[in-house]
Design an enzyme around this catalytic site. Structure first.
Site, mmCIF file in Angstrom:
data_model
loop_
_atom_site.group_PDB
_atom_site.id
_atom_site.type_symbol
_atom_site.label_atom_id
_atom_site.label_comp_id
_atom_site.label_asym_id
_atom_site.label_seq_id
_atom_site.Cartn_x
_atom_site.Cartn_y
_atom_site.Cartn_z
ATOM 1 N N HIS A 95 47.556 37.180 41.208
ATOM 2 C CA HIS A 95 48.207 36.132 40.414
ATOM 3 C C HIS A 95 47.363 35.812 39.201
ATOM 4 O O HIS A 95 46.236 36.296 39.065
ATOM 5 C CB HIS A 95 48.506 34.906 41.277
ATOM 6 C CG HIS A 95 47.314 34.156 41.778
ATOM 7 N ND1 HIS A 95 46.328 34.740 42.537
ATOM 8 C CD2 HIS A 95 46.943 32.853 41.638
ATOM 9 C CE1 HIS A 95 45.414 33.830 42.846
ATOM 10 N NE2 HIS A 95 45.758 32.684 42.302
ATOM 11 N N HIS A 118 37.505 34.110 49.403
ATOM 12 C CA HIS A 118 37.987 32.975 48.603
ATOM 13 C C HIS A 118 37.617 31.654 49.285
ATOM 14 O O HIS A 118 38.468 30.871 49.699
ATOM 15 C CB HIS A 118 39.518 33.096 48.406
ATOM 16 C CG HIS A 118 40.049 32.326 47.232
ATOM 17 N ND1 HIS A 118 40.457 31.016 47.336
ATOM 18 C CD2 HIS A 118 40.260 32.670 45.933
ATOM 19 C CE1 HIS A 118 40.910 30.604 46.153
ATOM 20 N NE2 HIS A 118 40.796 31.588 45.280
ATOM 21 N N HIS A 148 45.896 33.068 37.965
ATOM 22 C CA HIS A 148 44.864 32.036 37.855
ATOM 23 C C HIS A 148 43.576 32.667 37.342
ATOM 24 O O HIS A 148 43.237 33.797 37.700
ATOM 25 C CB HIS A 148 44.619 31.366 39.218
ATOM 26 C CG HIS A 148 45.590 30.247 39.501
ATOM 27 N ND1 HIS A 148 45.912 29.837 40.767
ATOM 28 C CD2 HIS A 148 46.295 29.443 38.657
ATOM 29 C CE1 HIS A 148 46.789 28.825 40.702
ATOM 30 N NE2 HIS A 148 47.037 28.580 39.432
ATOM 31 N N ASP A 153 45.926 34.258 46.854
ATOM 32 C CA ASP A 153 45.887 32.845 47.236
ATOM 33 C C ASP A 153 47.238 32.456 47.840
ATOM 34 O O ASP A 153 48.288 32.750 47.280
ATOM 35 C CB ASP A 153 45.641 31.959 46.008
ATOM 36 C CG ASP A 153 44.233 32.116 45.449
ATOM 37 O OD1 ASP A 153 43.496 32.994 45.931
ATOM 38 O OD2 ASP A 153 43.879 31.363 44.530
ATOM 39 N N ASP A 169 40.463 32.411 37.982
ATOM 40 C CA ASP A 169 39.423 32.929 38.892
ATOM 41 C C ASP A 169 39.790 34.301 39.453
ATOM 42 O O ASP A 169 38.995 34.907 40.174
ATOM 43 C CB ASP A 169 39.117 31.927 40.024
ATOM 44 C CG ASP A 169 40.327 31.547 40.864
ATOM 45 O OD1 ASP A 169 41.433 31.423 40.308
ATOM 46 O OD2 ASP A 169 40.156 31.364 42.090
ATOM 47 N N HIS A 170 40.964 34.818 39.072
ATOM 48 C CA HIS A 170 41.364 36.157 39.536
ATOM 49 C C HIS A 170 41.513 37.164 38.395
ATOM 50 O O HIS A 170 41.659 38.357 38.644
ATOM 51 C CB HIS A 170 42.672 36.057 40.334
ATOM 52 C CG HIS A 170 42.520 35.218 41.562
ATOM 53 N ND1 HIS A 170 42.429 35.740 42.828
ATOM 54 C CD2 HIS A 170 42.378 33.869 41.707
ATOM 55 C CE1 HIS A 170 42.254 34.752 43.698
ATOM 56 N NE2 HIS A 170 42.219 33.610 43.045
ATOM 57 N N HIS A 209 51.997 30.189 46.853
ATOM 58 C CA HIS A 209 50.900 29.526 46.155
ATOM 59 C C HIS A 209 51.539 28.604 45.115
ATOM 60 O O HIS A 209 52.760 28.467 45.082
ATOM 61 C CB HIS A 209 50.023 30.625 45.525
ATOM 62 C CG HIS A 209 48.704 30.158 45.001
ATOM 63 N ND1 HIS A 209 47.926 29.231 45.635
ATOM 64 C CD2 HIS A 209 48.003 30.519 43.883
ATOM 65 C CE1 HIS A 209 46.820 29.031 44.932
ATOM 66 N NE2 HIS A 209 46.842 29.799 43.857
HETATM 67 ZN ZN LIG Z 1 41.888 31.518 43.453
HETATM 68 ZN ZN LIG Z 2 45.164 30.581 42.680
#
Ligand SMILES: [Zn+2]
Ligand SMILES: [Zn+2]
Length: 315
Positions: free
Chosen positions: A63, A269, A65, A211, A67-68, A140
């Site tokens: 996805h 995670h 976000h 996530d 942090d990915h 998510h």
């Molecule tokens: Zn994340």
């Molecule tokens: Zn996320």
């Protein structure tokens, strides 16, 4: 096959954990590695390993976000700079293509290899003679995919003592038999492939989820997997936060595996709120499940061979 965790943190990096990136090493199988998510500074993490960016063949983004995905532009640029000229394919949700292309164009990052970006929907997203990759939408706060990698059965072993007994001469006929074809010998006798080969070996199945809160599609995708990589952002004490932010507790992760009849669970995670001592406590919350459960740390690596998962001792 090995699974190498480059980043196991959630949301933002901490001193203990970088943001998410998981590597499926297929060096023995196809001379390359695949990566799932690419958090910021993933290329810095790679510097501490033996991975060569030019061997990165496929990148699966769960996805959008930060942090990915924040590690993507840098890694894509360095891969070119380091002489990677083999094509690279990125799979991910709608929006990934525009974001990558705009970032590369704005920063004048010129990539010398063929870069394919495929915005996926649920279903089979890749298949060749070795592997099938399937994707399903999870639950998510934004669209997020989980991926299942299925290795096709491996060709059976040729039993030389049996081909010798049948009088098959060494040479091309052996290869035909190994590949499943029946052959005719010079004297007219037919030797059937199944008579001189062992059983086909099952391939492995690894499910790497993005996530998500506990959801049905995680279970469906993980069905029968040898290994499931599931987020465990929270623990039982912080379960309320998991519900609020579309995440899971380590217990949710274990329940997905249990319902899916999966054989091993690796949890990643992990929220930066948990100190190493909390991690020990976290694992006790899932001690009663009857399959092995591991919490991954940055740079932990697991080897899969002969149906066994083994943590590779760190130096
Ligand atoms: Zn994340
Ligand atoms: Zn996320």
């Amino acid at each position: 096959m090995q699974l190498l965790f480059l980043g196991t943190g959630a949301g933002m990096p901490s001193k203990q954990r970088n943001t998410t990136a998981t590597v499926l090493k297929l060096l023995d199988e196809r001379g390359t590695f695949w990566m799932f998510d690419c958090g910021e500074a993933t290329q810095h993490q790679i510097l501490h390993t033996t991975l060569k960016p030019r061997k990165l063949e496929k990148l699966f983004i769960t996805h959008l976000h930060g942090d990915h995905i924040y590690g993507l532009p840098g890694l894509l640029g360095s891969r070119s700079f380091l002489g990677g000229d083999e094509p690279l394919t990125i799979y991910g949700p709608v929006g990934i293509k525009a974001w990558i292309e705009l970032t590369l164009a704005t920063s004048k990052t010129h990539i010398k290899y063929e870069l394919n970006i495929i915005e996926i929907e649920e279903g089979t997203i890749f298949e060749d003679d070795q592997f099938i990759v399937e994707a399903k939408l999870l639950e998510h706060v934004i669209p997020c995919f989980g991926y299942k990698v299925m290795q096709k059965p491996l060709p059976p072993e040729l039993l030389i003592e049996k081909t010798d007994a049948f009088g098959v001469p060494r040479g091309p006929l052996l290869r035909q038999l190994k590949e499943g074809h029946d052959v005719e010998l010079a004297d007219g006798r037919i030797v059937k492939s199944f008579e001189v080969t062992g059983k086909p070996k099952e391939g492995f199945q690894v499910t790497i989820l993005g996530d998500t809160k506990f959801c049905k599609n995680s279970i469906l995708l993980s069905k029968g997997s040898d290994i499931v990589v599931h987020e465990g952002t929270f623990d039982l004490e912080t379960a309320e936060l998991a519900g609020l932010y579309g995440h899971s507790t380590i217990v949710d992760a274990a329940n997905v595996c249990k319902e899916a009849d999966a054989k091993h669970l690796i949890v990643n995670h992990i929220s930066a709120r948990f100190m190493p001592s909390d991690i020990k406590e976290m694992i006790t919350q899932v001690a009663h499940y009857d399959f092995p459960i591991y919490i991954a740390h940055d740079f932990t690596e697991y080897d899969w061979a002969n149906g066994q998962l083994r943590k590779i001792p760190s130096e």
